[in-house]
Design a protein around this motif. Structure first.
Motif, PDB file in Angstrom:
ATOM      1  N   VAL A 191      54.165  25.000  15.839  1.00  0.00           N
ATOM      2  CA  VAL A 191      52.727  24.908  16.114  1.00  0.00           C
ATOM      3  C   VAL A 191      52.495  24.349  17.513  1.00  0.00           C
ATOM      4  CG1 VAL A 191      50.615  23.725  15.428  1.00  0.00           C
ATOM      5  CG2 VAL A 191      52.025  24.826  13.708  1.00  0.00           C
ATOM      6  N   ALA A 192      53.295  23.386  17.939  1.00  0.00           N
ATOM      7  CA  ALA A 192      53.154  22.848  19.299  1.00  0.00           C
ATOM      8  C   ALA A 192      53.436  23.926  20.341  1.00  0.00           C
ATOM      9  CB  ALA A 192      54.085  21.657  19.493  1.00  0.00           C
ATOM     10  N   LEU A 193      54.449  24.741  20.099  1.00  0.00           N
ATOM     11  CA  LEU A 193      54.739  25.838  21.016  1.00  0.00           C
ATOM     12  C   LEU A 193      53.622  26.877  21.003  1.00  0.00           C
ATOM     13  CD1 LEU A 193      56.801  26.943  22.982  1.00  0.00           C
ATOM     14  CD2 LEU A 193      57.999  28.003  21.069  1.00  0.00           C
ATOM     15  N   TRP A 194      53.074  27.168  19.834  1.00  0.00           N
ATOM     16  CA  TRP A 194      51.966  28.114  19.732  1.00  0.00           C
ATOM     17  C   TRP A 194      50.747  27.582  20.481  1.00  0.00           C
ATOM     18  CZ3 TRP A 194      46.975  28.473  18.214  1.00  0.00           C
ATOM     19  CH2 TRP A 194      46.468  29.755  18.068  1.00  0.00           C
ATOM     20  N   ARG A 195      50.462  26.290  20.337  1.00  0.00           N
ATOM     21  CA  ARG A 195      49.332  25.691  21.063  1.00  0.00           C
ATOM     22  C   ARG A 195      49.552  25.785  22.573  1.00  0.00           C
ATOM     23  NH1 ARG A 195      48.291  20.279  17.476  1.00  0.00           N
ATOM     24  NH2 ARG A 195      47.022  21.296  15.894  1.00  0.00           N
ATOM     25  N   ARG A 196      50.769  25.635  22.994  1.00  0.00           N
ATOM     26  CA  ARG A 196      51.077  25.729  24.423  1.00  0.00           C
ATOM     27  C   ARG A 196      50.794  27.136  24.951  1.00  0.00           C
ATOM     28  NH1 ARG A 196      54.266  22.096  27.814  1.00  0.00           N
ATOM     29  NH2 ARG A 196      54.111  23.139  29.795  1.00  0.00           N
TER      30      ARG A 196
ATOM     31  N   ALA B 106      51.821  35.705  22.330  1.00  0.00           N
ATOM     32  CA  ALA B 106      52.275  34.899  21.194  1.00  0.00           C
ATOM     33  C   ALA B 106      52.986  35.731  20.133  1.00  0.00           C
ATOM     34  CB  ALA B 106      51.089  34.175  20.569  1.00  0.00           C
ATOM     35  N   VAL B 107      52.989  37.062  20.264  1.00  0.00           N
ATOM     36  CA  VAL B 107      53.577  37.928  19.236  1.00  0.00           C
ATOM     37  C   VAL B 107      55.076  37.655  19.013  1.00  0.00           C
ATOM     38  CG1 VAL B 107      54.135  40.322  18.682  1.00  0.00           C
ATOM     39  CG2 VAL B 107      51.827  39.720  19.343  1.00  0.00           C
ATOM     40  N   PRO B 108      55.913  37.494  20.039  1.00  0.00           N
ATOM     41  CA  PRO B 108      57.328  37.194  19.754  1.00  0.00           C
ATOM     42  C   PRO B 108      57.514  35.882  18.988  1.00  0.00           C
ATOM     43  CG  PRO B 108      57.086  37.911  22.015  1.00  0.00           C
ATOM     44  CD  PRO B 108      55.707  37.731  21.480  1.00  0.00           C
ATOM     45  N   LEU B 109      56.778  34.851  19.374  1.00  0.00           N
ATOM     46  CA  LEU B 109      56.860  33.585  18.658  1.00  0.00           C
ATOM     47  C   LEU B 109      56.348  33.751  17.227  1.00  0.00           C
ATOM     48  CD1 LEU B 109      57.277  30.477  18.571  1.00  0.00           C
ATOM     49  CD2 LEU B 109      54.864  30.304  19.221  1.00  0.00           C
ATOM     50  N   ASP B 110      55.275  34.516  17.052  1.00  0.00           N
ATOM     51  CA  ASP B 110      54.730  34.742  15.717  1.00  0.00           C
ATOM     52  C   ASP B 110      55.726  35.471  14.822  1.00  0.00           C
ATOM     53  OD1 ASP B 110      52.404  33.539  16.554  1.00  0.00           O
ATOM     54  OD2 ASP B 110      51.387  35.417  17.011  1.00  0.00           O
ATOM     55  N   GLY B 111      56.437  36.440  15.380  1.00  0.00           N
ATOM     56  CA  GLY B 111      57.436  37.165  14.594  1.00  0.00           C
ATOM     57  C   GLY B 111      58.593  36.272  14.175  1.00  0.00           C
ATOM     58  N   VAL B 112      59.081  35.471  15.094  1.00  0.00           N
ATOM     59  CA  VAL B 112      60.182  34.558  14.781  1.00  0.00           C
ATOM     60  C   VAL B 112      59.729  33.506  13.770  1.00  0.00           C
ATOM     61  CG1 VAL B 112      61.661  32.748  15.757  1.00  0.00           C
ATOM     62  CG2 VAL B 112      61.395  34.924  16.940  1.00  0.00           C
TER      63      VAL B 112
ATOM     64  N   THR C 275      51.801  26.273   7.670  1.00  0.00           N
ATOM     65  CA  THR C 275      52.537  27.410   7.116  1.00  0.00           C
ATOM     66  C   THR C 275      51.625  28.611   6.973  1.00  0.00           C
ATOM     67  OG1 THR C 275      54.077  25.996   5.911  1.00  0.00           O
ATOM     68  CG2 THR C 275      53.816  28.236   5.115  1.00  0.00           C
ATOM     69  N   LEU C 276      50.445  28.399   6.419  1.00  0.00           N
ATOM     70  CA  LEU C 276      49.501  29.503   6.253  1.00  0.00           C
ATOM     71  C   LEU C 276      49.120  30.103   7.598  1.00  0.00           C
ATOM     72  CD1 LEU C 276      47.769  31.185   4.339  1.00  0.00           C
ATOM     73  CD2 LEU C 276      45.995  29.438   4.556  1.00  0.00           C
ATOM     74  N   PHE C 277      48.886  29.253   8.592  1.00  0.00           N
ATOM     75  CA  PHE C 277      48.539  29.775   9.909  1.00  0.00           C
ATOM     76  C   PHE C 277      49.687  30.566  10.516  1.00  0.00           C
ATOM     77  CE2 PHE C 277      48.423  29.583  14.497  1.00  0.00           C
ATOM     78  CZ  PHE C 277      47.206  30.193  14.719  1.00  0.00           C
ATOM     79  N   LEU C 278      50.918  30.046  10.422  1.00  0.00           N
ATOM     80  CA  LEU C 278      52.054  30.751  11.016  1.00  0.00           C
ATOM     81  C   LEU C 278      52.344  32.065  10.305  1.00  0.00           C
ATOM     82  CD1 LEU C 278      54.426  27.774  11.813  1.00  0.00           C
ATOM     83  CD2 LEU C 278      53.164  29.180  13.435  1.00  0.00           C
ATOM     84  N   LEU C 279      52.065  32.135   9.008  1.00  0.00           N
ATOM     85  CA  LEU C 279      52.244  33.399   8.299  1.00  0.00           C
ATOM     86  C   LEU C 279      51.171  34.418   8.676  1.00  0.00           C
ATOM     87  CD1 LEU C 279      53.244  32.155   4.740  1.00  0.00           C
ATOM     88  CD2 LEU C 279      54.735  33.109   6.500  1.00  0.00           C
ATOM     89  N   LEU C 280      49.978  33.938   9.003  1.00  0.00           N
ATOM     90  CA  LEU C 280      48.881  34.834   9.380  1.00  0.00           C
ATOM     91  C   LEU C 280      48.831  35.136  10.879  1.00  0.00           C
ATOM     92  CD1 LEU C 280      45.950  33.330   7.279  1.00  0.00           C
ATOM     93  CD2 LEU C 280      47.180  35.459   6.858  1.00  0.00           C
ATOM     94  N   SER C 281      49.581  34.398  11.678  1.00  0.00           N
ATOM     95  CA  SER C 281      49.411  34.508  13.126  1.00  0.00           C
ATOM     96  C   SER C 281      49.858  35.855  13.704  1.00  0.00           C
ATOM     97  CB  SER C 281      50.123  33.366  13.833  1.00  0.00           C
ATOM     98  OG  SER C 281      51.499  33.425  13.595  1.00  0.00           O
ATOM     99  N   LEU C 282      50.862  36.498  13.119  1.00  0.00           N
ATOM    100  CA  LEU C 282      51.293  37.796  13.647  1.00  0.00           C
ATOM    101  C   LEU C 282      50.218  38.865  13.452  1.00  0.00           C
ATOM    102  CD1 LEU C 282      53.515  39.409  15.036  1.00  0.00           C
ATOM    103  CD2 LEU C 282      54.468  39.880  12.796  1.00  0.00           C
TER     104      LEU C 282
END
Length: 139
Positions: A130-135, A59-65, A16-23
């Motif tokens: 996270v699996a999609l982000w790793r991809r 990765a920006v569109p995935l990060d926003g979603v 969760t912390l990573f996905l919130l910081l990823s954008l």
């Protein structure tokens, strides 16, 4: 890992912390070639991606979603488990017409069950993001 142990482990909260910081980290990858994003992925996800400026931007569109979905889901857990505290968040405190009403105990129990069910489902949803982000990151 058993399905009921995943919410009790630390992995969903690090994800969760990573996905919130990823954008913001993806935008910052324009300036530092993805170094900070690579470090945070290594620390929080135990995964070292092969990142560059281009992959950071893809990765920006995935990060926003994921920012919107993850924030909405965790807010749903908090608001449902802490149902009587809804007026503190600016929501209606009226429980007579809500699910489980007309008593506060009934409304709270119904909403708390929904919040707990969502709390059990969120880690599995996070694993997908996270699996999609790793991809995208090129693992």
């Amino acid at each position: 890992m058993r399905w009921w142990k995943l919410p009790l482990s630390g992995a969903p909260y690090r994800q969760t912390l990573f996905l919130l910081l990823s954008l913001p980290l993806a935008v910052w990858s324009l300036f530092d070639h993805g170094t900070l994003q690579r470090r945070s992925a290594t620390l929080l996800l135990s995964h070292t991606p092969a990142f560059s400026r281009i992959r950071g931007l893809t990765a920006v569109p995935l990060d926003g979603v994921s920012l919107v979905v993850v924030g909405y889901c965790w807010l749903g857990v908090i608001l449902n488990v802490a149902y009587p505290a809804r007026p503190l968040f600016g929501l209606s405190g009226e429980y007579r017409a809500s699910w489980g009403g007309p008593t506060l105990a009934g409304a709270w129990s119904v909403h708390a069950l929904g919040g707990i069910a969502l709390w059990l489902l969120i880690p599995w949803m996070l694993r997908g993001y996270v699996a999609l982000w790793r991809r995208i990151a090129g693992s």
